[in-house]
Scaffold this motif. Structure first.
Motif, PDB file in Angstrom:
ATOM      1  N   PRO A   1       4.894   8.564 -17.225  1.00 37.00           N
ATOM      2  CA  PRO A   1       3.869   8.284 -18.242  1.00 37.00           C
ATOM      3  C   PRO A   1       2.528   7.979 -17.578  1.00 37.00           C
ATOM      4  O   PRO A   1       2.483   7.392 -16.492  1.00 37.00           O
ATOM      5  N   ARG A   2       1.454   8.386 -18.197  1.00 38.20           N
ATOM      6  CA  ARG A   2       0.127   8.276 -17.579  1.00 38.20           C
ATOM      7  C   ARG A   2      -0.233   6.843 -17.196  1.00 38.20           C
ATOM      8  O   ARG A   2      -1.029   6.625 -16.279  1.00 38.20           O
ATOM      9  N   TYR A   3       0.362   5.863 -17.874  1.00 42.32           N
ATOM     10  CA  TYR A   3       0.046   4.468 -17.581  1.00 42.32           C
ATOM     11  C   TYR A   3       0.606   4.005 -16.237  1.00 42.32           C
ATOM     12  O   TYR A   3       0.248   2.945 -15.744  1.00 42.32           O
ATOM     13  N   ALA A   4       1.486   4.809 -15.638  1.00 44.74           N
ATOM     14  CA  ALA A   4       2.072   4.424 -14.354  1.00 44.74           C
ATOM     15  C   ALA A   4       1.016   4.280 -13.276  1.00 44.74           C
ATOM     16  O   ALA A   4       1.210   3.554 -12.298  1.00 44.74           O
ATOM     17  N   VAL A   5      -0.115   4.952 -13.454  1.00 39.67           N
ATOM     18  CA  VAL A   5      -1.189   4.845 -12.469  1.00 39.67           C
ATOM     19  C   VAL A   5      -1.691   3.405 -12.354  1.00 39.67           C
ATOM     20  O   VAL A   5      -2.190   2.991 -11.297  1.00 39.67           O
ATOM     21  N   LEU A   6      -1.548   2.626 -13.422  1.00 44.41           N
ATOM     22  CA  LEU A   6      -1.980   1.223 -13.384  1.00 44.41           C
ATOM     23  C   LEU A   6      -1.144   0.427 -12.387  1.00 44.41           C
ATOM     24  O   LEU A   6      -1.673  -0.405 -11.656  1.00 44.41           O
ATOM     25  N   ALA A   7       0.164   0.693 -12.362  1.00 52.60           N
ATOM     26  CA  ALA A   7       1.039   0.011 -11.409  1.00 52.60           C
ATOM     27  C   ALA A   7       0.696   0.424  -9.980  1.00 52.60           C
ATOM     28  O   ALA A   7       0.659  -0.418  -9.069  1.00 52.60           O
ATOM     29  N   GLY A   8       0.430   1.722  -9.775  1.00 54.55           N
ATOM     30  CA  GLY A   8       0.028   2.177  -8.449  1.00 54.55           C
ATOM     31  C   GLY A   8      -1.259   1.518  -7.998  1.00 54.55           C
ATOM     32  O   GLY A   8      -1.383   1.082  -6.843  1.00 54.55           O
TER      33      GLY A   8
ATOM     34  N   VAL B   1       0.835  -1.207   0.000  1.00 51.34           N
ATOM     35  CA  VAL B   1       0.000   0.000   0.000  1.00 51.34           C
ATOM     36  C   VAL B   1       0.869   1.256   0.000  1.00 51.34           C
ATOM     37  O   VAL B   1       0.611   2.201  -0.753  1.00 51.34           O
ATOM     38  N   ILE B   2       1.915   1.263   0.823  1.00 52.10           N
ATOM     39  CA  ILE B   2       2.815   2.424   0.886  1.00 52.10           C
ATOM     40  C   ILE B   2       3.518   2.626  -0.449  1.00 52.10           C
ATOM     41  O   ILE B   2       3.679   3.759  -0.926  1.00 52.10           O
ATOM     42  N   PHE B   3       3.942   1.531  -1.077  1.00 47.89           N
ATOM     43  CA  PHE B   3       4.608   1.639  -2.377  1.00 47.89           C
ATOM     44  C   PHE B   3       3.655   2.215  -3.422  1.00 47.89           C
ATOM     45  O   PHE B   3       4.058   3.010  -4.283  1.00 47.89           O
ATOM     46  N   SER B   4       2.384   1.838  -3.332  1.00 46.20           N
ATOM     47  CA  SER B   4       1.396   2.395  -4.272  1.00 46.20           C
ATOM     48  C   SER B   4       1.287   3.904  -4.098  1.00 46.20           C
ATOM     49  O   SER B   4       1.160   4.640  -5.087  1.00 46.20           O
ATOM     50  N   LEU B   5       1.364   4.381  -2.863  1.00 46.45           N
ATOM     51  CA  LEU B   5       1.286   5.826  -2.626  1.00 46.45           C
ATOM     52  C   LEU B   5       2.504   6.540  -3.211  1.00 46.45           C
ATOM     53  O   LEU B   5       2.389   7.659  -3.716  1.00 46.45           O
ATOM     54  N   GLY B   6       3.669   5.896  -3.126  1.00 48.40           N
ATOM     55  CA  GLY B   6       4.860   6.471  -3.736  1.00 48.40           C
ATOM     56  C   GLY B   6       4.716   6.594  -5.244  1.00 48.40           C
ATOM     57  O   GLY B   6       5.119   7.599  -5.844  1.00 48.40           O
ATOM     58  N   ILE B   7       4.127   5.573  -5.864  1.00 47.08           N
ATOM     59  CA  ILE B   7       3.912   5.615  -7.316  1.00 47.08           C
ATOM     60  C   ILE B   7       2.896   6.699  -7.670  1.00 47.08           C
ATOM     61  O   ILE B   7       3.093   7.479  -8.611  1.00 47.08           O
ATOM     62  N   PHE B   8       1.790   6.756  -6.913  1.00 45.51           N
ATOM     63  CA  PHE B   8       0.782   7.782  -7.188  1.00 45.51           C
ATOM     64  C   PHE B   8       1.371   9.183  -7.062  1.00 45.51           C
ATOM     65  O   PHE B   8       1.052  10.079  -7.842  1.00 45.51           O
ATOM     66  N   ALA B   9       2.252   9.380  -6.064  1.00 47.86           N
ATOM     67  CA  ALA B   9       2.882  10.680  -5.876  1.00 47.86           C
ATOM     68  C   ALA B   9       3.784  11.036  -7.052  1.00 47.86           C
ATOM     69  O   ALA B   9       3.977  12.218  -7.372  1.00 47.86           O
ATOM     70  N   SER B  10       4.328  10.019  -7.707  1.00 50.54           N
ATOM     71  CA  SER B  10       5.247  10.236  -8.838  1.00 50.54           C
ATOM     72  C   SER B  10       4.531  10.341 -10.175  1.00 50.54           C
ATOM     73  O   SER B  10       5.161  10.710 -11.177  1.00 50.54           O
ATOM     74  N   CYS B  11       3.247  10.020 -10.199  1.00 48.42           N
ATOM     75  CA  CYS B  11       2.530   9.919 -11.475  1.00 48.42           C
ATOM     76  C   CYS B  11       2.494  11.221 -12.260  1.00 48.42           C
ATOM     77  O   CYS B  11       2.389  11.197 -13.495  1.00 48.42           O
TER      78      CYS B  11
ATOM     79  N   MET C   1       4.672 -11.751  -1.300  1.00 48.05           N
ATOM     80  CA  MET C   1       5.474 -10.615  -1.756  1.00 48.05           C
ATOM     81  C   MET C   1       5.936 -10.807  -3.199  1.00 48.05           C
ATOM     82  O   MET C   1       5.865  -9.887  -4.012  1.00 48.05           O
ATOM     83  N   GLY C   2       6.392 -11.999  -3.520  1.00 42.78           N
ATOM     84  CA  GLY C   2       6.959 -12.254  -4.839  1.00 42.78           C
ATOM     85  C   GLY C   2       5.996 -12.028  -5.984  1.00 42.78           C
ATOM     86  O   GLY C   2       6.351 -11.383  -6.986  1.00 42.78           O
ATOM     87  N   LEU C   3       4.770 -12.540  -5.852  1.00 41.80           N
ATOM     88  CA  LEU C   3       3.804 -12.391  -6.941  1.00 41.80           C
ATOM     89  C   LEU C   3       3.355 -10.942  -7.130  1.00 41.80           C
ATOM     90  O   LEU C   3       3.398 -10.422  -8.262  1.00 41.80           O
ATOM     91  N   PRO C   4       2.938 -10.237  -6.064  1.00 40.17           N
ATOM     92  CA  PRO C   4       2.530  -8.833  -6.275  1.00 40.17           C
ATOM     93  C   PRO C   4       3.651  -7.954  -6.803  1.00 40.17           C
ATOM     94  O   PRO C   4       3.440  -7.161  -7.726  1.00 40.17           O
ATOM     95  N   PHE C   5       4.853  -8.079  -6.220  1.00 42.36           N
ATOM     96  CA  PHE C   5       5.936  -7.219  -6.673  1.00 42.36           C
ATOM     97  C   PHE C   5       6.487  -7.666  -8.030  1.00 42.36           C
ATOM     98  O   PHE C   5       6.905  -6.837  -8.835  1.00 42.36           O
ATOM     99  N   GLY C   6       6.496  -8.963  -8.284  1.00 43.23           N
ATOM    100  CA  GLY C   6       6.930  -9.439  -9.597  1.00 43.23           C
ATOM    101  C   GLY C   6       6.028  -8.904 -10.700  1.00 43.23           C
ATOM    102  O   GLY C   6       6.494  -8.311 -11.681  1.00 43.23           O
ATOM    103  N   ALA C   7       4.715  -9.088 -10.505  1.00 44.43           N
ATOM    104  CA  ALA C   7       3.757  -8.617 -11.514  1.00 44.43           C
ATOM    105  C   ALA C   7       3.710  -7.094 -11.558  1.00 44.43           C
ATOM    106  O   ALA C   7       3.621  -6.489 -12.635  1.00 44.43           O
ATOM    107  N   GLY C   8       3.785  -6.453 -10.389  1.00 40.86           N
ATOM    108  CA  GLY C   8       3.692  -5.002 -10.332  1.00 40.86           C
ATOM    109  C   GLY C   8       4.848  -4.312 -11.028  1.00 40.86           C
ATOM    110  O   GLY C   8       4.656  -3.319 -11.748  1.00 40.86           O
ATOM    111  N   GLN C   9       6.051  -4.827 -10.845  1.00 41.63           N
ATOM    112  CA  GLN C   9       7.212  -4.206 -11.486  1.00 41.63           C
ATOM    113  C   GLN C   9       7.216  -4.442 -12.996  1.00 41.63           C
ATOM    114  O   GLN C   9       7.644  -3.579 -13.763  1.00 41.63           O
TER     115      GLN C   9
END
Length: 204
Positions: free
Chosen positions: A147-154, A133-143, A178-186
């Motif tokens: 590129p606009r598609y980064a919101v999908l990763a967040g 959840v915290i990592f998603s907030l970091g991505i949203f803050a960087s969006c 951890m492995g599956l969410p971060f593997g797919a998310g990255q």
């Protein structure tokens, strides 16, 4: 001398304004995807050496914090080199903005990890979900400068973290939580960077 200082200050402000309106190209898609594969590898290590969920909290933290540090170093190393190449004279401003957007999330993640591990060990199982959840907030803050598609990763990390909370208990510490969410998310984040770069090329 004061006029020269004013002129230099004006140039720096203009450079900062241009940097704030530009799309940041310092993150390399291949390296970002590689950190996802690193997370999968860490899950394999956990399944081999720490098969029992929540069996050894210290070893669990060592594995995943080590994976996070390795990922940050890989991305940072490429980011500095790539930003100098892609953004030339705006490189310093672009790197500074990238770090400023992610630093609060990183700091909160570190402090929260220390607080939970030290003072509420009974709720240790929540850490993987909270990290996502915290990592998603970091991505949203960087969006705003990605590129606009980064919101999908967040969005992916936010949803995966919330789903993981629903597991409740030791299951949330299983090797693939951890492995599956971060593997797919990255990998999704890497695809977002590629799509954004292609869109920019098509617009030129």
């Amino acid at each position: 001398m004061s006029e020269l200082s004013r002129a230099l200050g004006d140039i720096e402000r203009i450079r900062q304004q241009v940097a704030e309106s530009a799309v940041f190209r310092g993150y390399g898609p291949a390296t970002v995807a590689g950190t996802g594969l690193l997370a999968v590898l860490a899950s394999l290590v956990q399944s081999a050496w720490l098969p029992e969920p929540g069996a050894r909290h210290a070893a669990y933290l060592l594995l995943w914090i080590g994976t996070a540090v390795a990922s940050i170093l890989l991305i940072a190393f490429e980011m500095f080199a790539r930003t100098r190449r892609m953004h030339t004279c705006m490189a310093s401003a672009m790197v500074r903005m990238a770090v400023e957007q992610l630093l609060p999330a990183v700091a909160v993640g570190v402090l929260l990890t220390v607080a939970v591990a030290r003072y509420v060990a009974a709720d240790f199982w929540m850490l993987p979900a909270l990290w996502q959840v915290i990592f998603s907030l970091g991505i949203f803050a960087s969006c705003r400068f990605l590129p606009r598609y980064a919101v999908l990763a967040g969005g992916w990390y936010l949803v995966s973290g919330l789903v993981l909370i629903s597991f409740a208990g030791a299951r949330a510490l299983s090797p693939w939580a951890m492995g599956l969410p971060f593997g797919a998310g990255q990998i999704l984040a890497a695809m977002a960077l590629l799509w954004g770069a292609k869109e920019e090329e098509d617009a030129e």
